[in-house]
Design an enzyme around this catalytic site. Structure first.
Site, PDB file in Angstrom:
ATOM      1  N   PRO A   9       0.790  -1.229   0.000  1.00 10.93           N
ATOM      2  CA  PRO A   9       0.000   0.000   0.000  1.00 10.93           C
ATOM      3  C   PRO A   9       0.826   1.285   0.000  1.00 10.93           C
ATOM      4  O   PRO A   9       1.850   1.378   0.677  1.00 10.93           O
ATOM      5  CB  PRO A   9      -0.823  -0.112   1.293  1.00 10.93           C
ATOM      6  CG  PRO A   9      -0.129  -1.125   2.128  1.00 10.93           C
ATOM      7  CD  PRO A   9       0.533  -2.072   1.174  1.00 10.93           C
ATOM      8  N   ASN A  10       0.328   2.226  -0.774  1.00 12.13           N
ATOM      9  CA  ASN A  10       0.855   3.595  -0.893  1.00 12.13           C
ATOM     10  C   ASN A  10       2.133   3.696  -1.712  1.00 12.13           C
ATOM     11  O   ASN A  10       2.614   4.806  -1.963  1.00 12.13           O
ATOM     12  CB  ASN A  10       1.069   4.252   0.492  1.00 12.13           C
ATOM     13  CG  ASN A  10      -0.242   4.462   1.203  1.00 12.13           C
ATOM     14  OD1 ASN A  10      -1.191   4.977   0.606  1.00 12.13           O
ATOM     15  ND2 ASN A  10      -0.344   4.045   2.459  1.00 12.13           N
ATOM     16  N   ARG A  17       5.558  11.940  -3.056  1.00 11.26           N
ATOM     17  CA  ARG A  17       5.405  12.420  -1.680  1.00 11.26           C
ATOM     18  C   ARG A  17       6.606  11.927  -0.855  1.00 11.26           C
ATOM     19  O   ARG A  17       7.172  10.893  -1.159  1.00 11.26           O
ATOM     20  CB  ARG A  17       4.145  11.843  -1.013  1.00 11.26           C
ATOM     21  CG  ARG A  17       2.852  12.084  -1.733  1.00 11.26           C
ATOM     22  CD  ARG A  17       2.178  13.369  -1.258  1.00 11.26           C
ATOM     23  NE  ARG A  17       0.790  13.430  -1.711  1.00 11.26           N
ATOM     24  CZ  ARG A  17       0.412  13.672  -2.951  1.00 11.26           C
ATOM     25  NH1 ARG A  17       1.325  13.843  -3.891  1.00 11.26           N
ATOM     26  NH2 ARG A  17      -0.867  13.715  -3.270  1.00 11.26           N
ATOM     27  N   TYR A  22      11.685   8.356   1.100  1.00  5.24           N
ATOM     28  CA  TYR A  22      11.594   7.250   0.140  1.00  5.24           C
ATOM     29  C   TYR A  22      12.287   7.530  -1.192  1.00  5.24           C
ATOM     30  O   TYR A  22      12.264   6.676  -2.078  1.00  5.24           O
ATOM     31  CB  TYR A  22      10.118   6.888  -0.084  1.00  5.24           C
ATOM     32  CG  TYR A  22       9.446   6.407   1.179  1.00  5.24           C
ATOM     33  CD1 TYR A  22       9.879   5.233   1.809  1.00  5.24           C
ATOM     34  CD2 TYR A  22       8.390   7.097   1.766  1.00  5.24           C
ATOM     35  CE1 TYR A  22       9.297   4.793   2.977  1.00  5.24           C
ATOM     36  CE2 TYR A  22       7.794   6.658   2.938  1.00  5.24           C
ATOM     37  CZ  TYR A  22       8.247   5.509   3.540  1.00  5.24           C
ATOM     38  OH  TYR A  22       7.666   5.059   4.698  1.00  5.24           O
ATOM     39  N   ASN A  75       7.543  -5.923  -1.180  1.00  2.00           N
ATOM     40  CA  ASN A  75       7.607  -4.853  -0.196  1.00  2.00           C
ATOM     41  C   ASN A  75       6.192  -4.732   0.362  1.00  2.00           C
ATOM     42  O   ASN A  75       5.322  -4.126  -0.275  1.00  2.00           O
ATOM     43  CB  ASN A  75       8.049  -3.529  -0.817  1.00  2.00           C
ATOM     44  CG  ASN A  75       8.185  -2.440   0.241  1.00  2.00           C
ATOM     45  OD1 ASN A  75       7.701  -2.591   1.375  1.00  2.00           O
ATOM     46  ND2 ASN A  75       8.833  -1.345  -0.117  1.00  2.00           N
ATOM     47  N   ALA A  78       3.226  -0.968   4.848  1.00  2.00           N
ATOM     48  CA  ALA A  78       2.732  -0.946   6.232  1.00  2.00           C
ATOM     49  C   ALA A  78       2.216  -2.315   6.687  1.00  2.00           C
ATOM     50  O   ALA A  78       2.223  -2.615   7.897  1.00  2.00           O
ATOM     51  CB  ALA A  78       1.639   0.109   6.370  1.00  2.00           C
ATOM     52  N   GLU A  99      11.816 -10.207   1.378  1.00  2.00           N
ATOM     53  CA  GLU A  99      11.132  -9.005   1.891  1.00  2.00           C
ATOM     54  C   GLU A  99      12.019  -7.800   1.600  1.00  2.00           C
ATOM     55  O   GLU A  99      13.215  -7.824   1.899  1.00  2.00           O
ATOM     56  CB  GLU A  99      10.912  -9.172   3.397  1.00  2.00           C
ATOM     57  CG  GLU A  99      10.307  -7.963   4.082  1.00  2.00           C
ATOM     58  CD  GLU A  99      10.200  -8.176   5.600  1.00  2.00           C
ATOM     59  OE1 GLU A  99      10.292  -9.332   6.082  1.00  2.00           O
ATOM     60  OE2 GLU A  99      10.047  -7.150   6.305  1.00  2.00           O
ATOM     61  N   HIS A 101      12.549  -3.487   1.746  1.00  3.84           N
ATOM     62  CA  HIS A 101      12.161  -2.153   2.224  1.00  3.84           C
ATOM     63  C   HIS A 101      13.083  -1.111   1.611  1.00  3.84           C
ATOM     64  O   HIS A 101      14.301  -1.325   1.518  1.00  3.84           O
ATOM     65  CB  HIS A 101      12.210  -2.069   3.750  1.00  3.84           C
ATOM     66  CG  HIS A 101      11.239  -3.007   4.387  1.00  3.84           C
ATOM     67  ND1 HIS A 101       9.881  -2.789   4.337  1.00  3.84           N
ATOM     68  CD2 HIS A 101      11.422  -4.184   5.023  1.00  3.84           C
ATOM     69  CE1 HIS A 101       9.270  -3.795   4.939  1.00  3.84           C
ATOM     70  NE2 HIS A 101      10.166  -4.660   5.353  1.00  3.84           N
ATOM     71  N   ARG A 108      13.936   3.678  12.208  1.00  8.65           N
ATOM     72  CA  ARG A 108      12.742   4.528  12.207  1.00  8.65           C
ATOM     73  C   ARG A 108      11.921   4.287  13.483  1.00  8.65           C
ATOM     74  O   ARG A 108      12.452   3.816  14.480  1.00  8.65           O
ATOM     75  CB  ARG A 108      11.952   4.253  10.915  1.00  8.65           C
ATOM     76  CG  ARG A 108      12.790   4.553   9.650  1.00  8.65           C
ATOM     77  CD  ARG A 108      11.985   4.407   8.393  1.00  8.65           C
ATOM     78  NE  ARG A 108      10.881   5.359   8.363  1.00  8.65           N
ATOM     79  CZ  ARG A 108       9.853   5.272   7.519  1.00  8.65           C
ATOM     80  NH1 ARG A 108       9.806   4.288   6.624  1.00  8.65           N
ATOM     81  NH2 ARG A 108       8.884   6.162   7.554  1.00  8.65           N
TER      82      ARG A 108
HETATM   83  O1  CA2 Z   1      10.726   1.313   3.676  1.00 15.69           O
HETATM   84  C1  CA2 Z   1       9.822   0.699   3.122  1.00 15.69           C
HETATM   85  O2  CA2 Z   1       9.899   0.235   1.987  1.00 15.69           O
HETATM   86  C2  CA2 Z   1       8.473   0.530   3.844  1.00 15.69           C
HETATM   87  O3  CA2 Z   1       7.972  -0.774   3.536  1.00 15.69           O
HETATM   88  C3  CA2 Z   1       7.563   1.607   3.293  1.00 15.69           C
HETATM   89  C4  CA2 Z   1       6.206   1.648   3.997  1.00 15.69           C
HETATM   90  C5  CA2 Z   1       6.379   1.708   5.512  1.00 15.69           C
HETATM   91  O4  CA2 Z   1       5.093   1.634   6.135  1.00 15.69           O
HETATM   92  C6  CA2 Z   1       7.258   0.588   6.029  1.00 15.69           C
HETATM   93  O5  CA2 Z   1       7.410   0.743   7.418  1.00 15.69           O
HETATM   94  C7  CA2 Z   1       8.615   0.625   5.360  1.00 15.69           C
HETATM   95  C8  CA2 Z   1       5.416   2.857   3.538  1.00 15.69           C
HETATM   96  C9  CA2 Z   1       5.151   2.894   2.068  1.00 15.69           C
HETATM   97  C10 CA2 Z   1       4.479   4.181   1.742  1.00 15.69           C
HETATM   98  O6  CA2 Z   1       5.101   4.704   0.601  1.00 15.69           O
HETATM   99  C11 CA2 Z   1       4.998   6.026   0.378  1.00 15.69           C
HETATM  100  C12 CA2 Z   1       5.689   6.511  -0.699  1.00 15.69           C
HETATM  101  C13 CA2 Z   1       5.661   7.842  -0.976  1.00 15.69           C
HETATM  102  C14 CA2 Z   1       4.940   8.694  -0.189  1.00 15.69           C
HETATM  103  C15 CA2 Z   1       4.231   8.214   0.884  1.00 15.69           C
HETATM  104  C16 CA2 Z   1       4.254   6.872   1.184  1.00 15.69           C
END
Ligand code: CA2
Length: 147
Positions: A9-10, A17, A22, A75, A78, A99, A101, A108
């Site tokens: 997700p996201n 963003r 990221y 990946n 969340a 997996e 990230h 974090r």
């Molecule tokens: O570091 C990673 O790849 C995560 O899997 C990214 C997740 C986070 O919840 C994990 O703890 C670590 C969040 C992905 C959201 O991606 C976004 C990308 C751009 C802007 C906002 C969110």
């Protein structure tokens, strides 16, 4: 070798963003890099790439590729920190899973330090931004080649 790539997700927001966390690369950039890497591989690498914001859909995609995939890169975003359903799907298909990230989840917030997925994964690669994906694809290709 057939490799399923799942973005949770996201991740469709990548590059649009929070670039300070990221990075500036978009999901399309990452997918294009993976496609180029697969095409350049001396092995016969086929990729199928999905992004979903829905836990049940990710469970279905994993289960639906049990007879196609030789390995999975995921990946879980969340859902890493919440999803017993995705963990069970991974255990059930019994395929090698890496997996991934983008960020180093251990550097974090405390709630990101636990992963439901890691214990059922072949390995975990994180903290290298978009490069986490290409490192994971290389690791999976080598793992499948060795097996
Ligand atoms: O570091 C990673 O790849 C995560 O899997 C990214 C997740 C986070 O919840 C994990 O703890 C670590 C969040 C992905 C959201 O991606 C976004 C990308 C751009 C802007 C906002 C969110």
């Amino acid at each position: 070798m057939n490799i399923l790539v799942i973005h949770g997700p996201n991740l469709h927001l990548l590059g649009k963003r929070q670039p300070e966390i990221y990075g500036h690369q978009t999901l399309e950039d990452i997918n294009a890099a993976l496609d180029r890497q697969a095409a350049a591989s001396p092995h016969d690498v086929m990729l199928k790439i999905f992004q979903s914001n829905h836990e049940g859909e990710i469970v279905s995609v994993i289960g639906g590729h049990i007879n196609w995939a030789d390995g999975v890169l995921i990946n879980p975003a969340a859902y890493t920190h919440t999803s017993i359903a995705i963990r069970d799907a991974i255990s059930t298909v019994a395929l090698p899973v890496i997996e991934i990230h983008l960020s180093n989840i251990y550097a974090r917030e405390a709630f990101r330090h636990h992963s439901y997925i890691s214990a059922v994964a072949l390995g975990v690669i994180g903290g290298f931004g978009a490069q986490s994906y290409t490192l994971a694809l290389e690791a999976m290709i080598q793992h499948l080649q060795a097996g």
